[in-house]
Write an enzyme that holds these catalytic residues in place. Structure first.
Site, PDB file in Angstrom:
ATOM      1  N   LEU A 111       0.882  -1.173   0.000  1.00 32.11           N
ATOM      2  CA  LEU A 111       0.000   0.000   0.000  1.00 32.11           C
ATOM      3  C   LEU A 111       0.913   1.215   0.000  1.00 32.11           C
ATOM      4  O   LEU A 111       1.984   1.193   0.623  1.00 32.11           O
ATOM      5  CB  LEU A 111      -0.888   0.005   1.252  1.00 32.11           C
ATOM      6  CG  LEU A 111      -1.951  -1.098   1.356  1.00 32.11           C
ATOM      7  CD1 LEU A 111      -2.685  -1.010   2.688  1.00 32.11           C
ATOM      8  CD2 LEU A 111      -2.955  -0.978   0.209  1.00 32.11           C
ATOM      9  N   ASP A 112       0.486   2.295  -0.663  1.00 30.65           N
ATOM     10  CA  ASP A 112       1.287   3.521  -0.693  1.00 30.65           C
ATOM     11  C   ASP A 112       1.456   4.060   0.729  1.00 30.65           C
ATOM     12  O   ASP A 112       0.630   3.786   1.599  1.00 30.65           O
ATOM     13  CB  ASP A 112       0.582   4.631  -1.489  1.00 30.65           C
ATOM     14  CG  ASP A 112       0.282   4.207  -2.899  1.00 30.65           C
ATOM     15  OD1 ASP A 112       0.948   3.298  -3.402  1.00 30.65           O
ATOM     16  OD2 ASP A 112      -0.656   4.801  -3.486  1.00 30.65           O
ATOM     17  N   VAL A 113       2.466   4.896   0.872  1.00 27.34           N
ATOM     18  CA  VAL A 113       2.722   5.477   2.199  1.00 27.34           C
ATOM     19  C   VAL A 113       1.493   6.229   2.734  1.00 27.34           C
ATOM     20  O   VAL A 113       1.207   6.223   3.933  1.00 27.34           O
ATOM     21  CB  VAL A 113       4.008   6.355   2.156  1.00 27.34           C
ATOM     22  CG1 VAL A 113       3.811   7.605   1.336  1.00 27.34           C
ATOM     23  CG2 VAL A 113       4.501   6.689   3.531  1.00 27.34           C
ATOM     24  N   ARG A 197      -5.339   5.415  -7.502  1.00 28.87           N
ATOM     25  CA  ARG A 197      -5.168   6.869  -7.693  1.00 28.87           C
ATOM     26  C   ARG A 197      -5.076   7.204  -9.183  1.00 28.87           C
ATOM     27  O   ARG A 197      -5.698   8.157  -9.659  1.00 28.87           O
ATOM     28  CB  ARG A 197      -3.901   7.361  -6.966  1.00 28.87           C
ATOM     29  CG  ARG A 197      -3.992   7.199  -5.447  1.00 28.87           C
ATOM     30  CD  ARG A 197      -2.654   7.535  -4.757  1.00 28.87           C
ATOM     31  NE  ARG A 197      -2.588   6.948  -3.442  1.00 28.87           N
ATOM     32  CZ  ARG A 197      -3.003   7.524  -2.326  1.00 28.87           C
ATOM     33  NH1 ARG A 197      -3.506   8.736  -2.338  1.00 28.87           N
ATOM     34  NH2 ARG A 197      -2.912   6.891  -1.165  1.00 28.87           N
TER      35      ARG A 197
END
Ligand code: URA
Length: 245
Positions: A111-113, A197
């Protein structure tokens, strides 16, 4: 009656669960720091069946169920990287206690930061393979907060599919619902870089907040606050076809 299997000695069992080197585990037991199934055990060579076995070990918070492979569900907070060698932020692994890190649990996918929510971690290589391989197309459900109020046409575009820069195939959502004008629930079966996104940008909006709420049949429990983790039952992972037999 316990099986006379020296691999099931308390010293070896503790070592297998990430409590440290065998010598250290022996010392812990001899020092009276280990309770097994509720009873103090000071004999590092005592033999135990592994079914329903649990330990309490001084210096390690909580009750530790014996598990051949560890399956962990973490509610990932913002500001952590899903990497063992993080570059700019702490690793999600720093949110787990030492024995889990010692036994080398790893995040299943990334998962992205800035993304929060359901992250699985395990030391079962087969489980990681099944959950991340494109062949298995495991659905992942995200809730995306949108920068601009949207109408159902946004869902139509995401369901029809969008072409992202540097991707050679059209990526479409498996399911998509607008929960409010600015909250989108999106299910995808792929795991491309920044996929949600980028898909939302390609469909004409922008994500300002993203959380993963489910992977396959596993949902993020509402009671688990960001930064908290819980054990997952190995049997349910096996039934889902995700765990090593
Ligand atoms: N898609 C994204 O854009 N970010 C994530 O962290 C996961 C899926």
């Amino acid at each position: 009656m316990a099986k006379q299997n020296r691999h099931n000695s308390l010293e070896r069992l503790l070592h297998s669960q990430g409590f440290g080197a065998r010598k250290f585990c022996r010392t812990l037991v001899r020092a009276g720091a280990v309770t097994v199934n509720g009873d103090l055990c000071e004999d590092p060579d005592a033999i135990f069946e592994t079914d329903n076995l649990h330990f309490v070990v001084d210096g390690f918070e909580g009750v530790w169920p014996y598990c051949q492979k560890a399956y962990i569900l973490l509610n990932k907070p913002v500001g952590y990287e899903c990497s063992r060698a993080p570059k700019h932020h702490p690793s999600v692994l720093s949110l787990l206690p030492l024995p889990l890190r010692e036994r080398d649990v790893q995040p299943v996918g990334r998962l992205d930061v800035d993304t929060t929510g359901l992250l699985l971690l395990t030391d079962d290589g087969q489980c990681i393979h099944v959950l991340t391989s494109p062949k298995h197309a495991v659905p992942k459900v995200y809730r995306a907060t949108l920068a601009e109020a949207a109408d159902p046409a946004l869902c139509d575009r995401l369901l029809a599919g969008v072409l992202l820069k540097d991707e050679d195939e059209i990526l479409s959502a498996q399911a998509c619902t607008l929960l409010t004008q600015t909250l989108l629930e999106l299910t995808i079966t792929q795991g491309k870089y920044h996929q949600v996104r980028r898909m939302v940008v390609a469909a004409g909006n922008h994500v300002t907040g993203l959380s993963r709420v489910a992977v396959g049949d596993l949902s993020l429990p509402e009671s688990l606050v960001p930064g908290e983790w819980q054990w997952l039952d190995a049997r349910s992972m096996l039934l889902a076809g995700w765990a090593a037999k």
